[in-house]
Enzyme design. Structure first.
Site, mmCIF file in Angstrom:
data_model
loop_
_atom_site.group_PDB
_atom_site.id
_atom_site.type_symbol
_atom_site.label_atom_id
_atom_site.label_comp_id
_atom_site.label_asym_id
_atom_site.label_seq_id
_atom_site.Cartn_x
_atom_site.Cartn_y
_atom_site.Cartn_z
ATOM 1 N N TRP A 116 -17.699 92.254 -26.262
ATOM 2 C CA TRP A 116 -17.105 93.562 -25.956
ATOM 3 C C TRP A 116 -16.330 93.544 -24.639
ATOM 4 O O TRP A 116 -15.599 94.471 -24.325
ATOM 5 C CB TRP A 116 -18.165 94.674 -25.941
ATOM 6 N N ASP A 117 -16.501 92.473 -23.867
ATOM 7 C CA ASP A 117 -15.723 92.275 -22.648
ATOM 8 C C ASP A 117 -14.241 92.579 -22.876
ATOM 9 O O ASP A 117 -13.558 93.125 -22.013
ATOM 10 C CB ASP A 117 -15.797 90.808 -22.205
ATOM 11 N N GLU A 142 -28.165 94.690 -19.419
ATOM 12 C CA GLU A 142 -29.019 93.883 -20.304
ATOM 13 C C GLU A 142 -30.348 93.522 -19.651
ATOM 14 O O GLU A 142 -31.130 92.777 -20.240
ATOM 15 C CB GLU A 142 -28.267 92.630 -20.755
ATOM 16 N N LYS A 150 -28.354 95.008 -14.118
ATOM 17 C CA LYS A 150 -27.508 93.808 -14.135
ATOM 18 C C LYS A 150 -26.045 94.177 -13.881
ATOM 19 O O LYS A 150 -25.348 93.514 -13.124
ATOM 20 C CB LYS A 150 -27.654 93.123 -15.492
ATOM 21 N N GLN A 151 -25.570 95.182 -14.569
ATOM 22 C CA GLN A 151 -24.202 95.654 -14.379
ATOM 23 C C GLN A 151 -24.184 97.141 -14.700
ATOM 24 O O GLN A 151 -25.059 97.633 -15.396
ATOM 25 C CB GLN A 151 -23.231 94.905 -15.274
#
Lengths: 756, 756
Positions: free
Chosen positions: B357-358, B486, B591-592
């Protein structure tokens, strides 16, 4: 449901040779002696579908599980009990043509597992041209001498023409596991020697990259027969002997194979192993088959004497409970505290023959009732011996204390699903509970005050580090767990897990007050630590819904769409064969009791209203897709006087394998869940409980039964309990007088039967 | 942080031959042309540590992932882009001894990636005894002709003794992937032909049990040189040619290798493939290296003209942004709508070269600004073309509509972690959002009203089936998901996912009102369905905490122990290298961006107070251990005028690979996160937004910079934006006049630069 064997109280027998269900037949006719065991596959080669399986307790291999992604704390390998060298292999030839039941013309086939004697018998007549040979075979793994396998053959010429019968007997190391992840074989031959009438082969498990121990297994076969020996050449991965004889019409012959199997688990030194193998096989040359058999059956006679359960008025139920006891005893009778009870015992490859929490939760409660306390004490010792592995498991997660493994051979976690291995941690509480359960039942405090206090302390340390404090709720919580209901993964505040953790902390504190000063010093639990445990136990979060009057399985359970199982289309069951894992996880459907598992464990701590509300809420959402599920529901239903439900659940557990309920018995038997039928009868129908050192009963008789009777071992006594329409009769078979309680009334038991 | 290349605005250059960091050097000197690409490994054999890697877009293999346990809905295989046949292999010999930089004495080493021209250059002097040979090599994969690889060598005798130089050039199919799960090789040779001065080899990927397509790749090499050809024998898995020459002191020679690589992706028919390979290589024989190079560099010139970013006052930052743009364009320039942007592009094996999905979330927003709309339109077409795969993915989970994959080559999910593949479903919303984003930026409604409306409809159908209604809360919920963070798996009601699902339903309903009657008929969305979507969108549960004024990442997030990252001991970071997965999952560390990802997507829908409260709450808990994390935090920090934070985050994204921030660049470059530095400058520092079809800026200049300047493509115009201490200057480079907004004031742009 699929029933391929006849109903009989003591036998599992068929006269049909059912090629389609060969694997199912094989599973059901498994035999074992705790040390080793095997599926009921044929000794001779069979050219159609079959699952050959011989397993030796504690001999395992770390199979690879690499999958491209790895995270800290994941187990390194997937341990599995491996298919042993095939030492029963015995090929037959008739006029030099191989006998192969997959293709031959046969008649008068009979296959029978004699459960009383623990002997597997098979006979058939095979015809090739004019030749008609009757073959009768019996085999057993000796309960009197663990290393011994015996097979006895009788050959008879039942036709009108003479023929030659030949036997080629082998120890064959060319075996593999069907479930090897990448088709590898696990054995290498170290040594083989072949004489004219005997042979020996020593093999070891292959090297592995994980540094787990390698095992050496020595197999020696000797033969007693009136057939003539032939000189045979060598084989690359096997040793072989061959014998033959001409049989005139009406003529007979016999052939006996005796195999000694020793392992490096008992003889670490290679030369000691070989020496032991020879020493053990030497006397076999002079002992008769009758002697060997008698020694074996005597052991089984004693076991049945202590633990038989009889059911009048329901032969299927009778056969079911005996079959379960038979298979359990074949798997484990407590001789070796390094061994445990694999979910499939010696009957298949699935679950890798490893130890699960099934043992403490489901097997121990039954073994307490049917064997000497030394048997269950050994189950507790098993965990104590493996404490070092449990320290490693906790440390791998960055946690203090001991985390006993979900799946193991040596104490180290060896399964490969993160949502199970480091999340299904209620097992740590189950192991603590088993110590309490053992102590409560046997009255033996020697384990809990010594080894047990160490196990409890390290489990308590784990819990104290695994919880966290929620500032918002002012409570200690346990996030990221999987409960006994493995159809919900990675949930927060699973009621059962939290309850067990709280209980363990309190119980450990209590035991610490009772251990000797020396032991207390060794355990080195500081006052600060105790204070912390007390605080965590006091402030443990236990999700509850006051409106519904229930304990809540986990934080978000009540946000799910709640629809009873009976509203599901039948063609979607079992869910695990029809739904995606995604759909299962998000659904409200429960694989096996979760809150109800806790209510069973601590059944006397809850009010009848609490038990009823939780059972009424959770049972309708439960799909019982674990073989472990039905038994506790039977017990709780009986406790709530839901007799129909109790019987329905009993029937599901009692003949699970005999009737292939879950359509997967061809893989092997559901050994650990076999305790369920005994538990359902004793704790369920008879309502047996131990309260304040005393035995209580509250029996009822299922409507379709005339009577049931069982024996339990309680604190060095054997008590016989018979329940019939007219009431219960209790008899003290052996041991000192004691008083028990039936329906709350005290019943003194002496040498005479007492009606209660 | 580790910096092994010099700072230079247009070059990535070193004069150190750094054996210890060979893989890192190789990653950083990767080149590609969208069709194929390669790491900067040496053409000649190198006897020490190296990661040889050539990759061809869309040529992949389904690697096995069996691990003993399997559940319905799990993907069957782990797809990976495979290491292509090594067609650049060119061994050198000096006086018949192999040149091997791992062991030889060398000097004057230089390695330089020329980013302006997209050419990798290397030179060195190797000494063997009296012989001193200078080798200069340049190589490129042509941006003008996708199938073409070119390497040019110049040899010079820089010593005092004559010697013989030899070149052995190959196409070698004996390659493997380091990340092959079980050490298997993926190629088999179909055909090879070797002449005196040329050779060709056709290979195919091996058979696989999953039925995914096999690929055939044809490679043909021709050579132009003043060395003399030698007759060579065959090799089992390669073709080879060899050339040599005696060089007097001061003497020179040249050698050029040209390779054509064609695949069955373009030529399904085997004979057509061979024919095409010959047709394409034929003209190469008469073209000079200068001509081939000029065609290639012209394409790159045009790309830079359109999209270059300049930074004055910070050469490291200048090099960083150019390196990122260079590597992105090398990976993808939109020529082939069947290809996409792998997280590591053509620079390594990790992430299997597949699509994540990046692309939609991080790459598309940048490509919108720097390329023609046809490039980003092709990224959208990629998903449309793969709709069939997305139907399969949804169906495997028992769900309606389309579930676009987390990891894929062909639309079908091919990764193997359940908590990601069927739980990280926000990707389906990201793909819908990308359609909106494209349409908003380009003004091109042709995609959304045709292909896009189909994609949106099927995504909406998925969401409508994936939600459930919580009777207790009276809201629709989405249980069992993993958000962009994640480090929390299998959570309930991830705010970002729920928000995206709600938004997708509403946006799809809006688009359905705009499509043509024909298209509406094809889509066949009933009124009942629309009504259902409206109801779900209206009643979607969005966790929020009014006291804190924040959106809550997921149901139980606020029950965690909340402690900012700055309170963690430094030696525990990065967490994923120091903590167990168990500990990470239970922690509050992000994580992000997760909630913040949503706030970035819909930045104009939130009040400054909302943006601030959420940023202030979540950023301190964020460890930025995904390379995708820093950019959106830079943008949001800039939006909130947290300039120091914005610059800190920019620096982390800009030179992530050049300075090896995450200590893993040796595996390959973080291609998809390279868009981050551009986004941080354009959306962050310059504050670019599109609102109501118009472009807005709110620029600021980081204190340590003197000036930055970038060009964007907006609706067929090229606009140059320069931001200096004295303010912003905007110039319309090409296209029709338009009005933009700077700090809220309208600025009409014509042919002259405008100060704003």
């Amino acid at each position: 449901m699929q029933r391929i064997f006849e109903i009989d109280p003591w036998e599992v027998r068929t006269r049909q040779f059912d090629k389609k269900n060969k694997r199912l037949q094989e599973s059901m006719t498994s035999i074992g002696n705790g040390y080793m065991g095997m599926r009921g596959f044929f000794e001779e080669d069979y050219s159609s579908d079959t699952l050959r399986g011989i397993y030796i307790g504690g001999v395992w291999f770390p199979d690879k599980t690499r999958v491209g992604w790895w995270k800290n704390g994941y187990p390194n390998y997937f341990g599995k009990v491996i298919n042993a060298v095939n030492f029963i292999k015995t090929n037959l030839r008739l006029n030099d043509e191989p006998v192969d039941l997959a293709t031959d013309v046969i008649r008068d086939f009979s296959l029978s597992l004699d459960m009383r004697q623990a002997i597997l018998k098979r006979s058939f007549i095979v015809t090739k041209g004019q030749a008609q040979l009757k073959v009768s075979i019996e085999r057993f793994v000796s309960a009197a001498q663990k290393e011994l396998f015996v097979a006895g053959y009788r050959f008879e010429n039942v036709g009108n023409a003479a023929f030659k019968v030949s036997v080629n007997t082998q120890i064959d190391a060319a075996v593999h596991n069907e479930d090897a992840n990448y088709g590898e074989s696990f054995w290498m031959v170290l040594d083989k020697t072949q004489n004219r009438t005997s042979g020996e082969l020593t093999a070891s498990t292959k090297e592995n990259p994980f540094g787990t121990p390698r095992f050496i297994v020595g197999n020696q076969m000797i033969h007693v027969t009136d057939l003539a020996a032939e000189e045979m050449g060598g084989l690359p991965l096997a040793v072989q002997n061959q014998f033959s004889k001409e049989l005139e019409p009406g003529g007979c012959a016999f052939f006996e194979k005796r195999v000694i199997v020793v392992t490096s688990r008992d003889y670490a030194d290679r030369s000691r192993l070989t020496e032991a193998m020879h020493q053990l096989s030497n006397p076999l040359k002079s002992q008769s088959l009758d002697e060997l058999r008698a020694a074996h059956t005597q052991v089984w006679h004693n076991r049945w004497e202590k633990s038989d359960v009889t059911i009048h008025g329901d032969d299927a139920a009778q056969q079911g409970i005996r079959f379960n006891l038979f298979q359990l005893f074949s798997t484990y009778y407590g001789e070796d505290d390094r061994l445990n009870i694999g979910p499939k015992g010696f009957t298949g490859e699935k679950y890798g023959g490893a130890t699960y929490w099934d043992t403490e939760a489901f097997a121990l409660p039954m073994y307490l009732g049917v064997t000497d306390s030394s048997v269950t004490r050994n189950l507790l010792m098993y965990r104590y011996i493996q404490l070092d592995g449990a320290f490693i498991n906790a440390k791998q997660q960055g946690l203090k204390g001991a985390l006993f493994p979900m799946v193991t051979f040596n104490g180290i976690e060896c399964h490969n699903e993160w949502e199970i291995t480091f999340e299904e941690i209620h097992r740590n509480g189950d192991i603590a509970f088993a110590i309490y359960n053992y102590t409560r039942y046997t009255g033996d405090r020697s384990y809990v005050l010594h080894e047990g206090s160490k196990v409890l302390t390290e489990i308590a340390r784990f819990w104290a580090d695994r919880v966290h404090f929620s500032a918002r709720k002012g409570r200690y919580m346990i996030h990221g767990v999987t409960g006994p209901d493995e159809y919900q993964n990675n949930v927060n505040n699973n009621w059962y897990t939290n309850y067990l953790a709280k209980w363990t902390l309190n119980y450990t504190l209590k035991i610490l007050d009772q251990v000797s000063p020396d032991q207390a010093e060794r355990l080195a639990v500081s006052e600060w630590e105790k204070q912390k445990w007390r605080e965590i136990a006091d402030k443990m979060y236990l999700p509850e819904d006051k409106t519904l009057g229930i304990f809540v399985q986990d934080d978000d359970f009540l946000d799910k769409e709640l629809k009873p199982v009976r509203d599901l289309p039948l063609d979607q069951l079992p869910l695990n064969q029809h739904w995606s894992w995604d759909k299962i996880l998000r659904s409200c459907y429960i694989k096996q009791g979760d809150v109800l598992q806790g209510i069973w464990d601590f059944i006397d701590e809850f009010t009848p209203e609490q038990k009823k509300a939780n059972f009424d809420f959770y049972e309708p959402l439960t799909v019982h897709e674990s073989s472990l599920s039905a038994s506790i529901h039977a017990i709780l239903a009986a406790d709530l006087k839901y007799e129909d439900k109790a019987v329905e659940m009993y029937e599901r557990t009692s003949r699970l394998d005999l009737d292939n309920y879950n359509n997967d018995t061809s893989d092997g038997l559901h050994i650990t869940s076999m305790t369920g039928s005994w538990l359902a009868i004793v704790q369920g129908f008879a309502g047996m409980r131990v309260r304040s050192e005393q035995l209580h009963f509250r029996p009822f008789l299922p409507r379709k039964w005339q009577r049931y009777q069982f024996r339990i071992n309680f604190r060095n006594r054997i008590i016989d309990v018979a329940v019939a329409k007219e009431g219960a009769i209790l008899t003290l078979i052996s041991g000192e007088a004691l008083t028990v309680f039936v329906n709350g009334r005290s019943v003194p038991l002496g040498s005479d039967p007492v009606k209660a």
